[in-house]
Design a protein around this motif. Structure first.
Motif, PDB file in Angstrom:
ATOM      1  N   MET A 116       0.846  -1.194   0.000  1.00 43.67           N
ATOM      2  CA  MET A 116       0.000   0.000   0.000  1.00 43.67           C
ATOM      3  C   MET A 116       0.879   1.241   0.000  1.00 43.67           C
ATOM      4  O   MET A 116       1.844   1.336   0.746  1.00 43.67           O
ATOM      5  N   GLU A 153     -13.557  -2.690   1.139  1.00 41.76           N
ATOM      6  CA  GLU A 153     -13.650  -4.048   0.585  1.00 41.76           C
ATOM      7  C   GLU A 153     -14.691  -4.114  -0.530  1.00 41.76           C
ATOM      8  O   GLU A 153     -14.517  -4.852  -1.509  1.00 41.76           O
ATOM      9  N   ARG A 183     -13.053  -2.567  -3.743  1.00 41.45           N
ATOM     10  CA  ARG A 183     -11.887  -3.228  -4.348  1.00 41.45           C
ATOM     11  C   ARG A 183     -12.182  -3.879  -5.698  1.00 41.45           C
ATOM     12  O   ARG A 183     -11.444  -3.657  -6.671  1.00 41.45           O
ATOM     13  N   THR A 202      -7.621   0.772  -5.749  1.00 34.67           N
ATOM     14  CA  THR A 202      -8.504   1.167  -4.657  1.00 34.67           C
ATOM     15  C   THR A 202      -7.838   2.269  -3.847  1.00 34.67           C
ATOM     16  O   THR A 202      -6.747   2.076  -3.303  1.00 34.67           O
ATOM     17  N   ARG A 259      -4.413  -1.163   5.016  1.00 32.12           N
ATOM     18  CA  ARG A 259      -3.497  -2.126   4.398  1.00 32.12           C
ATOM     19  C   ARG A 259      -4.078  -3.537   4.514  1.00 32.12           C
ATOM     20  O   ARG A 259      -4.079  -4.305   3.536  1.00 32.12           O
ATOM     21  N   GLU A 260      -4.611  -3.850   5.674  1.00 32.33           N
ATOM     22  CA  GLU A 260      -5.191  -5.174   5.888  1.00 32.33           C
ATOM     23  C   GLU A 260      -6.437  -5.379   5.038  1.00 32.33           C
ATOM     24  O   GLU A 260      -6.736  -6.508   4.613  1.00 32.33           O
ATOM     25  N   GLY A 267      -6.849  -4.352   2.083  1.00 33.29           N
ATOM     26  CA  GLY A 267      -6.500  -4.471   0.677  1.00 33.29           C
ATOM     27  C   GLY A 267      -6.506  -3.176  -0.096  1.00 33.29           C
ATOM     28  O   GLY A 267      -6.527  -3.185  -1.334  1.00 33.29           O
ATOM     29  N   CYS A 268      -6.462  -2.046   0.610  1.00 30.72           N
ATOM     30  CA  CYS A 268      -6.409  -0.748  -0.065  1.00 30.72           C
ATOM     31  C   CYS A 268      -5.057  -0.608  -0.770  1.00 30.72           C
ATOM     32  O   CYS A 268      -4.015  -1.012  -0.243  1.00 30.72           O
ATOM     33  N   ASP A 269      -5.063  -0.028  -1.972  1.00 34.19           N
ATOM     34  CA  ASP A 269      -3.827   0.143  -2.729  1.00 34.19           C
ATOM     35  C   ASP A 269      -3.130   1.470  -2.426  1.00 34.19           C
ATOM     36  O   ASP A 269      -1.898   1.539  -2.432  1.00 34.19           O
TER      37      ASP A 269
END
Length: 285
Positions: A1, A38, A41, A47, A79-80, A82-84
């Motif tokens: 991230m 989420e 995504r 994201t 970060r956990e 799944g954000c970019d």
């Protein structure tokens, strides 16, 4: 991230993205925010979440200075999830000069309910969201942004803004995330002491009762609704709350329902202060 703070850094990081998906936040993140990330995504190819406490949407007596700022834990949660990319501008980055040009929403939508009790709030929201959209989606043929239904009127204001400005952005609604006991998740829940946290459930219960009674009176709703709403407000006030509104409105425009409006067309909305904390919630009927 990747974490960026300036517009130039953001645009550089998004050069390869064709359809970013975006979630705007003020930080102090909880499971409701992360559910929006989420949801976003799979809708885009990058994201993005923003973290920015927007001064323009706070009234002078509100909690801008004390609003919780938890940047490092927020980034860990994103970060956990799944954000970019996290866009966390400083105030001088997003407002390098006094913001004299503002987006003023249609008063027919923005000056009722929240807008009545927080004048200028939606101008502040629309202005910062427009700036964030221009930052994230500049040069993109299309994009998607996810906003939660908990801020029901805000979602409607943003949808109408995007439509009227013909922005190439799809606005997606995220369902309200609740604690196991039914309380709508909110950063401001952190202000509640243990007794207030238990009592906070009464706002949702009052809305459920109001919704049930409104459906039972659907045959004469315009005539009977004012008394039902007054009873809901009085019920909360008797428990020590300070209600701003508990009301049933049409989902389409948030105006009072008309004869013939019924299930699938209405929403119950409420805002009330419990101690020093103002809570909002809603329930689609």
């Amino acid at each position: 991230m990747h974490i960026v703070h300036t517009l130039s850094e953001l645009r550089q990081a998004l050069q390869g993205a064709q359809r970013p998906s975006f979630v705007a936040t003020m930080g102090n993140l909880h499971a409701g925010h992360l559910a929006l990330v989420e949801q976003a995504r799979p809708l885009g190819d990058a994201t993005v979440a923003s973290i920015f406490v927007n001064r323009l949407q706070f009234l002078p007596h509100e909690d801008f200075d004390s609003y919780p700022r938890t940047f490092e834990p927020d980034c860990a949660k994103l970060r956990e999830a799944g954000c970019d990319l996290v866009f966390a501008p400083r105030e001088q980055d997003l407002y390098p000069e006094p913001q004299t040009f503002k987006v003023v929403p249609d008063a027919a939508l923005a000056d009722l309910l929240e807008g009545e009790f927080r004048p200028g709030f939606f101008t502040g929201v629309a202005t910062v969201v427009m700036k964030l959209f221009m930052a994230v989606f500049a040069g993109k043929a299309q994009g998607v942004a996810v906003f939660g239904k908990k801020d029901y009127q805000q979602l409607m204001v943003i949808r109408r803004m995007v439509r009227q400005f013909a922005l190439p952005i799809e606005i997606v609604a995220g369902e309200t995330r609740r604690a196991e006991d039914g309380l709508a998740l909110s950063s401001r829940n952190n202000y509640l002491n243990p007794a207030e946290r238990d009592e906070a459930l009464q706002l949702q219960l009052a809305l459920r009762t109001l919704a049930r009674d409104a459906l039972a009176a659907a045959h004469a709703l315009p005539d009977k609704l004012p008394a039902l709403e007054a009873a809901a407000r009085l019920g909360l006030a008797a428990r020590g709350w300070q209600p701003d509104y508990l009301t049933v409105r049409r989902r389409a425009d948030l105006l009072p329902p008309q004869t013939g409006d019924g299930a699938g067309q209405l929403v119950a909305l409420g805002a009330a202060r419990l101690g020093g904390t103002r809570l909002i919630d809603n329930l689609e009927i």
